[in-house]
Scaffold this motif. Structure first.
Motif, PDB file in Angstrom:
ATOM      1  N   ILE A   1       0.619   0.263  -6.692  1.00  0.00           N
ATOM      2  CA  ILE A   1       0.252   0.592  -5.310  1.00  0.00           C
ATOM      3  C   ILE A   1      -1.201   0.208  -5.047  1.00  0.00           C
ATOM      4  O   ILE A   1      -2.075   0.446  -5.874  1.00  0.00           O
ATOM      5  N   GLU A   2      -1.436  -0.376  -3.904  1.00  0.00           N
ATOM      6  CA  GLU A   2      -2.793  -0.678  -3.454  1.00  0.00           C
ATOM      7  C   GLU A   2      -3.225   0.425  -2.501  1.00  0.00           C
ATOM      8  O   GLU A   2      -2.453   0.861  -1.666  1.00  0.00           O
ATOM      9  N   ILE A   3      -4.449   0.856  -2.618  1.00  0.00           N
ATOM     10  CA  ILE A   3      -4.969   1.863  -1.697  1.00  0.00           C
ATOM     11  C   ILE A   3      -5.369   1.156  -0.401  1.00  0.00           C
ATOM     12  O   ILE A   3      -5.982   0.102  -0.430  1.00  0.00           O
ATOM     13  N   ASP A   4      -4.951   1.722   0.739  1.00  0.00           N
ATOM     14  CA  ASP A   4      -5.309   1.074   2.005  1.00  0.00           C
ATOM     15  C   ASP A   4      -6.690   1.529   2.462  1.00  0.00           C
ATOM     16  O   ASP A   4      -7.302   2.418   1.881  1.00  0.00           O
ATOM     17  N   LYS A   5      -7.216   0.897   3.486  1.00  0.00           N
ATOM     18  CA  LYS A   5      -8.596   1.118   3.930  1.00  0.00           C
ATOM     19  C   LYS A   5      -8.859   2.569   4.324  1.00  0.00           C
ATOM     20  O   LYS A   5      -9.896   3.130   3.996  1.00  0.00           O
TER      21      LYS A   5
ATOM     22  N   ASN B   1       0.833  -1.196   0.000  1.00  0.00           N
ATOM     23  CA  ASN B   1       0.000   0.000   0.000  1.00  0.00           C
ATOM     24  C   ASN B   1       0.871   1.250   0.000  1.00  0.00           C
ATOM     25  O   ASN B   1       2.085   1.190   0.195  1.00  0.00           O
ATOM     26  N   LEU B   2       0.244   2.386  -0.244  1.00  0.00           N
ATOM     27  CA  LEU B   2       0.971   3.640  -0.381  1.00  0.00           C
ATOM     28  C   LEU B   2       1.739   4.003   0.877  1.00  0.00           C
ATOM     29  O   LEU B   2       2.904   4.409   0.810  1.00  0.00           O
ATOM     30  N   THR B   3       1.121   3.841   2.023  1.00  0.00           N
ATOM     31  CA  THR B   3       1.785   4.184   3.285  1.00  0.00           C
ATOM     32  C   THR B   3       3.062   3.378   3.471  1.00  0.00           C
ATOM     33  O   THR B   3       4.114   3.933   3.807  1.00  0.00           O
ATOM     34  N   ASN B   4       2.995   2.085   3.240  1.00  0.00           N
ATOM     35  CA  ASN B   4       4.183   1.244   3.395  1.00  0.00           C
ATOM     36  C   ASN B   4       5.250   1.570   2.354  1.00  0.00           C
ATOM     37  O   ASN B   4       6.441   1.497   2.642  1.00  0.00           O
TER      38      ASN B   4
ATOM     39  N   SER C   1      -0.059   8.641   8.765  1.00  0.00           N
ATOM     40  CA  SER C   1       0.124   9.418   7.544  1.00  0.00           C
ATOM     41  C   SER C   1       1.242  10.437   7.725  1.00  0.00           C
ATOM     42  O   SER C   1       1.674  10.716   8.837  1.00  0.00           O
TER      43      SER C   1
ATOM     44  N   GLN D   1      -7.256   5.319   3.331  1.00  0.00           N
ATOM     45  CA  GLN D   1      -7.256   6.156   2.135  1.00  0.00           C
ATOM     46  C   GLN D   1      -8.523   5.929   1.320  1.00  0.00           C
ATOM     47  O   GLN D   1      -9.103   6.872   0.795  1.00  0.00           O
ATOM     48  N   LYS D   2      -8.963   4.692   1.230  1.00  0.00           N
ATOM     49  CA  LYS D   2     -10.165   4.367   0.474  1.00  0.00           C
ATOM     50  C   LYS D   2     -11.385   5.050   1.095  1.00  0.00           C
ATOM     51  O   LYS D   2     -12.228   5.601   0.396  1.00  0.00           O
TER      52      LYS D   2
END
Length: 88
Positions: free
Chosen positions: A75-79, A2-5, A46, A81-82
């Protein structure tokens, strides 16, 4: 990933590439160590673009180069962010 990671890993990679510690990165960027550490350790979920910009400036890279890395492919969007996107 995910983006954060991906952002966390990129910060770590930049410090490794520059052969500096996260503490040294904080001194070079003017970003408090606690801010970077809290984000990297997951205490804060964040980080602002302004903080990333300061980290980049301290690392002598441009913000566009921060994101121009293979970490940001697929990139996968995390919960969280979604949920933010869905609220709009």
């Amino acid at each position: 990933m995910n983006l954060t990671n991906a952002v966390k890993q990129r910060i770590i990679n930049i410090a490794d590439e520059k052969n500096i510690t996260i503490h040294k990165l904080s001194l070079m960027s003017g970003v408090p160590y606690s801010t970077i550490s809290s984000f990297l350790n997951g205490k804060c979920s964040s980080i602002t673009l302004t903080t990333l910009l300061h980290i980049c400036e301290g690392s002598e890279i441009e913000l566009k180069d921060f994101f121009n890395d293979k970490l940001f492919k697929n990139i996968e969007i995390d919960k969280v962010q979604k949920q933010m996107v869905e609220k709009r």
